[in-house]
Design a protein around this motif. Structure first.
Motif, PDB file in Angstrom:
ATOM      1  N   ASP A  79      31.521  27.572  30.106  1.00 40.28           N
ATOM      2  CA  ASP A  79      30.484  28.496  29.681  1.00 40.28           C
ATOM      3  C   ASP A  79      30.951  29.935  29.899  1.00 40.28           C
ATOM      4  O   ASP A  79      31.262  30.324  31.021  1.00 40.28           O
ATOM      5  N   PHE A  80      31.048  30.686  28.830  1.00 42.59           N
ATOM      6  CA  PHE A  80      31.436  32.090  28.974  1.00 42.59           C
ATOM      7  C   PHE A  80      30.877  32.865  27.793  1.00 42.59           C
ATOM      8  O   PHE A  80      31.042  32.479  26.641  1.00 42.59           O
ATOM      9  N   VAL A  81      30.179  33.931  28.080  1.00 41.26           N
ATOM     10  CA  VAL A  81      29.561  34.693  26.998  1.00 41.26           C
ATOM     11  C   VAL A  81      30.381  35.967  26.760  1.00 41.26           C
ATOM     12  O   VAL A  81      30.742  36.670  27.701  1.00 41.26           O
ATOM     13  N   ILE A 110      40.622  28.821  47.907  1.00 43.71           N
ATOM     14  CA  ILE A 110      42.056  28.623  47.686  1.00 43.71           C
ATOM     15  C   ILE A 110      42.297  27.267  47.014  1.00 43.71           C
ATOM     16  O   ILE A 110      43.265  27.074  46.298  1.00 43.71           O
ATOM     17  N   GLY A 111      41.363  26.323  47.246  1.00 43.86           N
ATOM     18  CA  GLY A 111      41.514  24.979  46.682  1.00 43.86           C
ATOM     19  C   GLY A 111      41.657  25.004  45.169  1.00 43.86           C
ATOM     20  O   GLY A 111      42.386  24.202  44.594  1.00 43.86           O
ATOM     21  N   ALA A 112      40.981  25.978  44.524  1.00 40.64           N
ATOM     22  CA  ALA A 112      41.026  26.052  43.058  1.00 40.64           C
ATOM     23  C   ALA A 112      42.455  26.263  42.565  1.00 40.64           C
ATOM     24  O   ALA A 112      42.805  25.874  41.455  1.00 40.64           O
ATOM     25  N   ILE A 113      43.278  26.886  43.411  1.00 39.37           N
ATOM     26  CA  ILE A 113      44.656  27.165  43.004  1.00 39.37           C
ATOM     27  C   ILE A 113      45.399  25.850  42.763  1.00 39.37           C
ATOM     28  O   ILE A 113      46.173  25.725  41.822  1.00 39.37           O
ATOM     29  N   VAL A 166      37.827  31.002  28.813  1.00 41.62           N
ATOM     30  CA  VAL A 166      37.957  31.930  29.940  1.00 41.62           C
ATOM     31  C   VAL A 166      37.421  31.288  31.221  1.00 41.62           C
ATOM     32  O   VAL A 166      37.960  31.470  32.310  1.00 41.62           O
ATOM     33  N   ALA A 167      36.351  30.482  31.045  1.00 42.58           N
ATOM     34  CA  ALA A 167      35.728  29.867  32.219  1.00 42.58           C
ATOM     35  C   ALA A 167      36.702  28.961  32.974  1.00 42.58           C
ATOM     36  O   ALA A 167      36.559  28.749  34.172  1.00 42.58           O
ATOM     37  N   LEU A 168      37.711  28.432  32.254  1.00 36.77           N
ATOM     38  CA  LEU A 168      38.658  27.515  32.894  1.00 36.77           C
ATOM     39  C   LEU A 168      39.464  28.185  33.993  1.00 36.77           C
ATOM     40  O   LEU A 168      39.910  27.542  34.942  1.00 36.77           O
ATOM     41  N   ILE A 169      39.705  29.487  33.835  1.00 33.91           N
ATOM     42  CA  ILE A 169      40.641  30.131  34.766  1.00 33.91           C
ATOM     43  C   ILE A 169      39.963  31.096  35.728  1.00 33.91           C
ATOM     44  O   ILE A 169      40.623  31.685  36.578  1.00 33.91           O
ATOM     45  N   ILE A 170      38.633  31.209  35.614  1.00 29.39           N
ATOM     46  CA  ILE A 170      37.928  32.157  36.481  1.00 29.39           C
ATOM     47  C   ILE A 170      38.195  31.873  37.961  1.00 29.39           C
ATOM     48  O   ILE A 170      38.382  32.782  38.763  1.00 29.39           O
TER      49      ILE A 170
END
Ligand code: ASP
Length: 428
Positions: A125-127, A218-221, A375-379
């Motif tokens: 989701d990204f507007v 940090i886990g998202a990395i 874009v939401a994938l890499i936020i």
């Protein structure tokens, strides 16, 4: 300890303490009262307040410094007809290096393929905010009210006003000379203010980083490791190899000396993630430690902090390829060219504040025909990359100042080559 070392120690200490807090806050074993002390009192209390005061104190210098420094620079150049060539060279350098940065980023991303094998997790989701029309952007560069431009911190408008004012000073005879000396004294005073604030930097940097790392997932990395490390590798390559080659070939100066002197600037860029907030330190370093005369530095550095974002373009290049791969879209050669062009323009339009690169990425994706929700994938990992890409952004500005300064005979090589130049800011 020298100021540079104190700032670096504060950086490491802030990162370590923040990461420790992050682990503590994530652990169920932490009692409620300890959690309150760490989260409410320290992270969102003391560190938050010190960090915000630090950023505000840097920002307070930006408008006066850019205005005064550029007036000094352009009034010194006004009657030598060098203003036009300096402006042209600077803008050409910025566009060319950004184009280079994004091309390297695309090549690396295509070779590594960070998005292949990554599954789309649910609905992203990204507007997107609509881009302003080009005509408005152009008209908006000229201020109708310079005081308002300064109040709003509109950098391009301030630059236009200061250039005009400085040019007029150089053509106004005796009155111009009096005013010029007033501005050059004011510049010395403001540079002194930069120095005073720099001595407080270790506390500010520590607080900012401790808070950021306490809150950063940090886990998202790990989930986005291929993307994260591809962007990081290209950022490091561009920041160290490309700029060094350009410095060596175009200016014939030692890249090692330059990179060494940039360390405090990097610490500011990393901890604030804002080229704009780092600007006072970049200016002081470029003029006093690297020896670029303010007739060039006063124009090149503020303009760069506004329009030159090589690090941002690199992230956008890798992100575009990543998102295309995740969505299974094959990019054509024409699409790659479009990405190079739009990412260069998008980086011009990216303001030097945290996280804007992600917003202008939407523009690039749209032009390349990719889903902007990507874009939401890499936020999740963007903040850390933002900190590193801001370091590259400010290095690009300083590199341009040295190269343009050298080509215009406005680089004092004795200062550049003196490791202890501007001793005051590096006092033992
Ligand atoms: N934070 C970056 C800068 O200030 C801009 C961005 O890429 O978001 O330079």
């Amino acid at each position: 300890m020298s100021l540079t070392n104190r700032i670096l120690v504060a950086m490491v200490a802030g990162i370590l303490l923040g990461s420790l807090f992050n682990i503590m806050l994530g652990s169920a074993a932490l009692g409620d009262s300890y959690r309150m002390v760490v989260s409410d009192w320290l992270v969102n209390g003391v560190f938050d307040v010190i960090g915000r005061i630090f950023i505000a104190s840097l920002k307070l210098l930006v408008v006066p410094l850019v205005l005064v420094s550029l007036i000094c620079g352009s009034s010194a150049l006004g009657d030598s007809a060098r203003m036009g060539p300096i402006a042209l060279k600077t803008i050409a350098f910025y566009l060319a290096t950004t184009g280079l940065a994004i091309t390297v980023a695309l090549l690396a991303a295509v070779a590594i393929g960070p998005g292949s094998g990554v599954e789309l997790a649910g609905e992203a989701d990204f507007v997107v905010a609509p881009a302003p029309p080009l005509a408005d952007v152009l008209v908006g560069i000229v201020p109708s009210n310079p005081i308002q431009a300064m109040a709003e911190g509109n950098m391009l408008q301030i630059i236009v006003f200061a250039l005009l004012f400085g040019y007029a000073i150089s053509h106004a005879g005796e009155s111009g000379r009096r005013i010029a000396s007033f501005f050059s004294d004011t510049e010395a005073v403001i540079m002194k203010m930069v120095l005073i604030l720099m001595t407080l930097a270790p506390y500010g940097v520590f607080a900012l980083l401790a808070k950021l790392f306490a809150e950063m997932g940090i886990g998202a990395i790990m989930d986005l490791a291929a993307y994260f490390f591809t962007v990081l590798a290209v950022l490091i390559f561009h920041g160290l190899v490309n700029y060094s080659l350009l410095l060596k070939v175009l200016a014939g100066v030692s890249p090692r000396m330059m990179l060494n002197k940039m360390r405090p600037v990097w610490a500011f860029a990393f901890s604030t993630a804002s080229s704009g907030a780092t600007l006072p330190v970049t200016m002081r370093t470029v003029e006093h430690r690297l020896g670029v005369h303010n007739s060039v530095a006063g124009f090149t550095v503020p303009l760069g902090a506004t329009i030159n974002m090589d690090g941002t373009a690199i992230m956008q290049g890798v992100a575009t390829v990543f998102i295309a791969q995740v969505y299974g879209v094959e990019l054509s050669f024409a699409a790659y060219l479009t990405v190079i062009l739009t990412a260069t323009l998008a980086s011009v339009g990216t303001a030097g504040v945290p996280g804007v690169g992600l917003i202008t990425l939407a523009l690039v994706l749209e032009q390349a025909g990719l889903p902007v929700e990507g874009v939401a994938l890499i936020i999740g990992v963007d903040r850390l990359l933002d900190m590193v890409r801001t370091m590259v952004n400010v290095t690009g500005d300083a590199t341009a100042a040295v190269i343009v300064g050298r080509s215009e005979n406005q680089l004092d090589e004795a200062v550049f080559n003196d490791p202890r130049a501007d001793l005051e800011s590096n006092r033992e």
